[in-house]
Design an enzyme around this catalytic site. Sequence first.
Site, PDB file in Angstrom:
ATOM      1  CG  ASP A 202      -8.392  -3.833  -3.194  1.00 29.14           C
ATOM      2  OD1 ASP A 202      -7.567  -2.910  -3.342  1.00 29.14           O
ATOM      3  OD2 ASP A 202      -9.618  -3.654  -3.238  1.00 29.14           O
TER       4      ASP A 202
ATOM      5  CG  HIS B 211      -2.065   0.935   1.100  1.00 36.41           C
ATOM      6  ND1 HIS B 211      -1.954   2.280   1.334  1.00 36.41           N
ATOM      7  CD2 HIS B 211      -3.333   0.701   0.697  1.00 36.41           C
ATOM      8  CE1 HIS B 211      -3.133   2.844   1.108  1.00 36.41           C
ATOM      9  NE2 HIS B 211      -3.983   1.919   0.721  1.00 36.41           N
TER      10      HIS B 211
HETATM   11  C1  SDX Z   1      -6.048   0.384  -3.077  1.00 40.70           C
HETATM   12  O1  SDX Z   1      -4.123   4.737  -1.990  1.00 40.70           O
HETATM   13  C2  SDX Z   1      -5.143   4.162  -1.445  1.00 40.70           C
HETATM   14  O2  SDX Z   1      -5.579   4.512  -0.388  1.00 40.70           O
HETATM   15  C3  SDX Z   1      -5.745   3.043  -2.265  1.00 40.70           C
HETATM   16  C4  SDX Z   1      -6.808   2.225  -1.547  1.00 40.70           C
HETATM   17  C5  SDX Z   1      -8.072   3.012  -1.327  1.00 40.70           C
HETATM   18  O3  SDX Z   1      -8.845   2.663  -0.390  1.00 40.70           O
HETATM   19  O4  SDX Z   1      -8.377   3.941  -2.131  1.00 40.70           O
HETATM   20  O5  SDX Z   1      -6.321   1.757  -0.305  1.00 40.70           O
HETATM   21  C6  SDX Z   1      -7.223   1.012  -2.397  1.00 40.70           C
HETATM   22  O6  SDX Z   1      -5.758   0.755  -4.194  1.00 40.70           O
HETATM   23  C7  SDX Z   1      -5.243  -0.634  -2.321  1.00 40.70           C
HETATM   24  C8  SDX Z   1      -4.004  -1.146  -3.144  1.00 40.70           C
HETATM   25  C9  SDX Z   1      -4.496  -2.232  -4.101  1.00 40.70           C
HETATM   26  N1  SDX Z   1      -3.430  -2.566  -5.058  1.00 40.70           N
HETATM   27  C10 SDX Z   1      -2.826  -3.793  -4.995  1.00 40.70           C
HETATM   28  O7  SDX Z   1      -3.049  -4.650  -4.142  1.00 40.70           O
HETATM   29  C11 SDX Z   1      -1.832  -4.033  -6.132  1.00 40.70           C
HETATM   30  C12 SDX Z   1      -0.560  -4.653  -5.575  1.00 40.70           C
HETATM   31  N2  SDX Z   1       0.150  -3.631  -4.796  1.00 40.70           N
HETATM   32  C13 SDX Z   1       1.074  -2.808  -5.463  1.00 40.70           C
HETATM   33  O8  SDX Z   1       1.102  -2.712  -6.792  1.00 40.70           O
HETATM   34  C14 SDX Z   1       1.653  -1.661  -4.642  1.00 40.70           C
HETATM   35  O9  SDX Z   1       1.876  -2.125  -3.376  1.00 40.70           O
HETATM   36  C15 SDX Z   1       0.850  -0.374  -4.591  1.00 40.70           C
HETATM   37  C16 SDX Z   1       0.544   0.126  -5.964  1.00 40.70           C
HETATM   38  C17 SDX Z   1      -0.401  -0.588  -3.834  1.00 40.70           C
HETATM   39  C18 SDX Z   1       1.691   0.657  -3.849  1.00 40.70           C
HETATM   40  O10 SDX Z   1       2.814   0.882  -4.647  1.00 40.70           O
HETATM   41  P1  SDX Z   1       3.896   1.993  -4.226  1.00 40.70           P
HETATM   42  O11 SDX Z   1       3.538   2.683  -2.965  1.00 40.70           O
HETATM   43  O12 SDX Z   1       4.154   2.835  -5.418  1.00 40.70           O
HETATM   44  O13 SDX Z   1       5.131   1.120  -3.840  1.00 40.70           O
HETATM   45  P2  SDX Z   1       6.228   0.721  -4.840  1.00 40.70           P
HETATM   46  O14 SDX Z   1       5.614   0.277  -6.126  1.00 40.70           O
HETATM   47  O15 SDX Z   1       7.224   1.824  -4.851  1.00 40.70           O
HETATM   48  O16 SDX Z   1       6.833  -0.586  -4.128  1.00 40.70           O
HETATM   49  C19 SDX Z   1       7.846  -0.481  -3.150  1.00 40.70           C
HETATM   50  C20 SDX Z   1       8.599  -1.809  -3.246  1.00 40.70           C
HETATM   51  C21 SDX Z   1       9.068  -2.132  -4.677  1.00 40.70           C
HETATM   52  O17 SDX Z   1      10.190  -3.005  -4.562  1.00 40.70           O
HETATM   53  P3  SDX Z   1      11.684  -2.331  -4.651  1.00 40.70           P
HETATM   54  O18 SDX Z   1      11.724  -1.542  -5.948  1.00 40.70           O
HETATM   55  O19 SDX Z   1      11.783  -1.458  -3.413  1.00 40.70           O
HETATM   56  O20 SDX Z   1      12.616  -3.522  -4.637  1.00 40.70           O
HETATM   57  O21 SDX Z   1       7.708  -2.877  -2.880  1.00 40.70           O
HETATM   58  C22 SDX Z   1       7.536  -3.727  -4.008  1.00 40.70           C
HETATM   59  C23 SDX Z   1       7.921  -2.930  -5.229  1.00 40.70           C
HETATM   60  O22 SDX Z   1       8.349  -3.801  -6.293  1.00 40.70           O
HETATM   61  N3  SDX Z   1       6.094  -4.067  -4.040  1.00 40.70           N
HETATM   62  C24 SDX Z   1       5.622  -5.282  -4.309  1.00 40.70           C
HETATM   63  C25 SDX Z   1       4.240  -5.174  -4.149  1.00 40.70           C
HETATM   64  N4  SDX Z   1       3.923  -3.919  -3.808  1.00 40.70           N
HETATM   65  C26 SDX Z   1       5.083  -3.239  -3.743  1.00 40.70           C
HETATM   66  N5  SDX Z   1       6.246  -6.435  -4.679  1.00 40.70           N
HETATM   67  C27 SDX Z   1       5.433  -7.506  -4.879  1.00 40.70           C
HETATM   68  N6  SDX Z   1       4.081  -7.485  -4.727  1.00 40.70           N
HETATM   69  C28 SDX Z   1       3.468  -6.336  -4.382  1.00 40.70           C
HETATM   70  N7  SDX Z   1       2.136  -6.305  -4.252  1.00 40.70           N
END
Ligand code: SDX
Length: 428
Positions: free
Chosen positions: A364, A307
């Site tokens: 989710d 998140h």
């Molecule tokens: C919602 O913002 C809100 O409030 C949204 C929400 C709402 O109520 O409106 O809460 C609803 O959208 C919840 C999120 C649902 N999305 C998912 O479940 C999709 C999977 N999650 C990700 O794609 C990710 O965690 C995000 C998009 C939710 C957040 O991404 P960020 O904050 O941009 O974090 P990032 O992409 O910079 O990740 C940081 C690190 C990275 O690794 P490094 O580059 O540091 O090595 O964490 C890793 C990412 O690759 N990472 C994941 C991951 N999420 C982050 N690796 C594997 N699986 C994941 N799900």
Amino acid sequence: MANTASIEIDGKKHEFPLVEGTENEVAIDITKLRSATNGVITIDPGFKNTGSCESGITFLDGEKGILRYRGYTIEELAEKADFLEVAYLLIFGELPTKEQNDKFHEDIKAQAVVDEDVKKILDAFPKSAHPMGVISSLTSALTAFNPSSVNVDSEEDMYRSVVKILGKFPVLVAWTFRKKEGLPLDYGDNSLGYVENILKMMFKKPNSEYKQNEILVNALDKLLILHADHEQNCSTSTVRIVGSSHAGLFASLSAGISALWGPLHGGANQAVLEMLEAIKLDGGDTKKYMAKAKDKEDPFRLMGFGHRVYKNFDPRARIIKKAADEVLGDLGVVDPILDIAKGLEKEALEDAYFVDRKLYPNVDFYSGIIYRAMGIPTDMFTVMFALGRLPGWISQWREMRLRKEPIGRPRQVYIGATERKFVPIEER
Ligand code: SDX
């Protein structure tokens, strides 16, 4: 703490005021940055460090896993309030009295009819159309059938728009679902509660009485409350920025629905179920998917995990996980997908990659399991998210307009070609 921040550029110091919120959050007010520094701006892709506004609607603390709507904790609201009360709270700022709540519901019921011509738009969609594309289009189309724009400075005009969309949107959701299922488009029954009516509009079969199931009513009511607002997330920021050009409420909501559709945002609840299904088909091999999620060469992410703000458990995920157990237990549903989800969660919470990055289950991760137990198809999950988020979007749009926020227009740092002369085609 000092009440200014100083930034030194080319040896020159610039002071900028600090603003502090009621929960002691501190921000540097850089509204004068560009003029004070002869054009220097900040840059922050994804706005991970940038506040877009001051807001009094929702407070969340990602480190502590706190979420409150207008000061009330999500745990208390999910336990003690119903969705319509929470919608009223978010939009108007206070929990309604019984009279206010009853009138609110009556006024919404009075609007719970949609122009028959909307069905012609619905009919134009192929059955294969994704429900999020349909509902976004129908929401935008509402502007055509309700052209009067909202005078946000008029309480009564704003109230009228609020009850209009809260009345009509559930009908559009039900029609979108029924069209896909090949069922006749039905209206609900104004003698029912708001959530009871949604379930009836969605699931009533043409040839039999619809029997309410209190377990489903309570589960959906709780899910809608948990999804109702979440401060400046992607889709809410979309609603605010579209509304900042003084585009209408329905047009702004339609844009928010499109933003929510993305699998990184609200579309994640559908992606979680597709992922769990794939793991089940793969013989429950969660380790393979954990490895994929950690492999930088693999675009696969563990959907429902991580998140932007929560670096602790999403408090909504805790409540939904408990509700998933209760609902499936009460319904007598044994769903191997739930066990796979729990196994995956346990593995991730013990895996250094996820622990180091503070990746926890989000809202989710478990919600789709309940929707599925309720008989809602996977591609409708994000529509249900939009149904819950509607009052949040409305409240944020209203706040932005009442505070007379300027039109959203970010700056950029140009990295393209510098000036060059035109070359006639013969010479290229
Ligand atoms: C919602 O913002 C809100 O409030 C949204 C929400 C709402 O109520 O409106 O809460 C609803 O959208 C919840 C999120 C649902 N999305 C998912 O479940 C999709 C999977 N999650 C990700 O794609 C990710 O965690 C995000 C998009 C939710 C957040 O991404 P960020 O904050 O941009 O974090 P990032 O992409 O910079 O990740 C940081 C690190 C990275 O690794 P490094 O580059 O540091 O090595 O964490 C890793 C990412 O690759 N990472 C994941 C991951 N999420 C982050 N690796 C594997 N699986 C994941 N799900």
